[in-house]
Scaffold this motif. Structure first.
Motif, PDB file in Angstrom:
ATOM      1  N   GLN A 121       0.839  -1.192   0.000  1.00 35.05           N
ATOM      2  CA  GLN A 121       0.000   0.000   0.000  1.00 35.05           C
ATOM      3  C   GLN A 121       0.878   1.247   0.000  1.00 35.05           C
ATOM      4  N   PRO A 122       0.332   2.368  -0.493  1.00 33.65           N
ATOM      5  CA  PRO A 122       1.072   3.626  -0.364  1.00 33.65           C
ATOM      6  C   PRO A 122       1.321   3.920   1.113  1.00 33.65           C
ATOM      7  N   TRP A 123       2.403   4.633   1.436  1.00 35.08           N
ATOM      8  CA  TRP A 123       2.777   4.894   2.824  1.00 35.08           C
ATOM      9  C   TRP A 123       1.650   5.536   3.618  1.00 35.08           C
ATOM     10  N   TRP A 124       0.879   6.427   3.009  1.00 35.10           N
ATOM     11  CA  TRP A 124      -0.148   7.155   3.739  1.00 35.10           C
ATOM     12  C   TRP A 124      -1.366   6.292   4.049  1.00 35.10           C
ATOM     13  N   ARG A 125      -1.457   5.107   3.472  1.00 38.05           N
ATOM     14  CA  ARG A 125      -2.555   4.189   3.791  1.00 38.05           C
ATOM     15  C   ARG A 125      -2.048   3.007   4.607  1.00 38.05           C
ATOM     16  N   GLY A 126      -0.892   3.190   5.211  1.00 38.66           N
ATOM     17  CA  GLY A 126      -0.235   2.115   5.943  1.00 38.66           C
ATOM     18  C   GLY A 126      -1.007   1.629   7.159  1.00 38.66           C
ATOM     19  N   HIS A 127      -0.511   0.575   7.718  1.00 34.46           N
ATOM     20  CA  HIS A 127      -1.181  -0.118   8.817  1.00 34.46           C
ATOM     21  C   HIS A 127      -0.894   0.488  10.191  1.00 34.46           C
ATOM     22  N   ARG A 128      -0.085   1.553  10.247  1.00 39.21           N
ATOM     23  CA  ARG A 128       0.234   2.178  11.535  1.00 39.21           C
ATOM     24  C   ARG A 128      -0.478   3.521  11.723  1.00 39.21           C
ATOM     25  N   GLY A 129      -1.421   3.836  10.840  1.00 39.67           N
ATOM     26  CA  GLY A 129      -2.187   5.065  10.977  1.00 39.67           C
ATOM     27  C   GLY A 129      -1.561   6.265  10.297  1.00 39.67           C
ATOM     28  N   GLU A 130      -0.818   6.027   9.233  1.00 40.55           N
ATOM     29  CA  GLU A 130      -0.134   7.125   8.542  1.00 40.55           C
ATOM     30  C   GLU A 130      -1.100   8.193   8.032  1.00 40.55           C
ATOM     31  N   TRP A 131      -2.296   7.788   7.619  1.00 40.84           N
ATOM     32  CA  TRP A 131      -3.241   8.775   7.095  1.00 40.84           C
ATOM     33  C   TRP A 131      -3.649   9.782   8.159  1.00 40.84           C
ATOM     34  N   PHE A 132      -3.589   9.385   9.445  1.00 37.12           N
ATOM     35  CA  PHE A 132      -3.875  10.333  10.514  1.00 37.12           C
ATOM     36  C   PHE A 132      -2.876  11.494  10.486  1.00 37.12           C
ATOM     37  N   VAL A 133      -1.625  11.181  10.214  1.00 38.26           N
ATOM     38  CA  VAL A 133      -0.588  12.217  10.182  1.00 38.26           C
ATOM     39  C   VAL A 133      -0.828  13.173   9.018  1.00 38.26           C
ATOM     40  N   VAL A 134      -1.243  12.640   7.876  1.00 35.54           N
ATOM     41  CA  VAL A 134      -1.543  13.486   6.716  1.00 35.54           C
ATOM     42  C   VAL A 134      -2.709  14.421   7.035  1.00 35.54           C
ATOM     43  N   LEU A 135      -3.782  13.878   7.580  1.00 35.19           N
ATOM     44  CA  LEU A 135      -4.940  14.699   7.922  1.00 35.19           C
ATOM     45  C   LEU A 135      -4.592  15.726   9.000  1.00 35.19           C
ATOM     46  N   GLN A 136      -3.786  15.326   9.952  1.00 40.33           N
ATOM     47  CA  GLN A 136      -3.346  16.225  11.012  1.00 40.33           C
ATOM     48  C   GLN A 136      -2.571  17.405  10.424  1.00 40.33           C
ATOM     49  N   ALA A 137      -1.688  17.157   9.495  1.00 42.44           N
ATOM     50  CA  ALA A 137      -0.922  18.236   8.851  1.00 42.44           C
ATOM     51  C   ALA A 137      -1.849  19.193   8.110  1.00 42.44           C
TER      52      ALA A 137
END
Length: 164
Positions: free
Chosen positions: A6-22
């Motif tokens: 998967q792309p890094w931002w859809r990773g299994h550790r919650g990466e998309w949260f960091v994108v949305l947070q930014a």
């Protein structure tokens, strides 16, 4: 050949949260402060709200930095705990389970008051909601890693000391 990674931002550790947070941080700092139809900031309150806002920014920054330093090598922007993480429940973590989030919320509200931004106050409320959702996911992972986290959850407020 198709990769199953998967792309890094859809990773299994919650990466998309960091994108949305930014994105939320950028909206709070640089987004529109008002909109047509919203009343102007009360002139009589401008000085007071600016001072209160500056104090909240300073308190939030102090809290976030102190909590981050207390986490040490456990610190990660991701909601998933690091592989060799230890559970930290001392220091500021005795009064609130997510003091970094609390500090950032204080800074966001402080910024809204400092710049007299009605919409910025709404963005800060959105950040509170976002951190509530992010912390729910984070806490599910913490319970998996540290089963005794449940007792800590029952004893200590999540985002706002003594309140929530």
């Amino acid at each position: 050949m198709h990769s199953s990674k998967q792309p890094w931002w859809r990773g299994h550790r919650g990466e998309w949260f960091v994108v949305l947070q930014a994105i939320l941080f950028a909206l709070i700092l640089f987004g529109p402060r008002t909109a047509p139809g919203l009343p102007p900031w009360p002139e009589t309150a401008a000085v007071v709200t600016s001072v209160v806002g500056a104090l909240l920014i300073a308190a939030g920054l102090t809290m976030s930095v102190a909590a981050a330093l207390h986490l040490g090598s456990n610190l990660t922007p991701l909601p998933h705990p690091r592989e060799h993480a230890t559970l930290v429940i001392t220091g500021l973590y005795r009064g609130v389970r997510h003091p970094i989030y609390c500090g950032v919320i204080l800074m966001a509200v402080g910024w809204a008051l400092f710049i007299h931004g009605w919409l910025t106050l709404i963005y800060a409320a959105g950040l509170l909601l976002f951190f509530d959702i992010k912390s729910r996911r984070e806490e599910r992972w913490l319970i998996e890693r540290f089963p005794h986290y449940i007792e800590y959850q029952q004893r200590v407020r999540k985002l706002i000391p003594f309140i929530y």
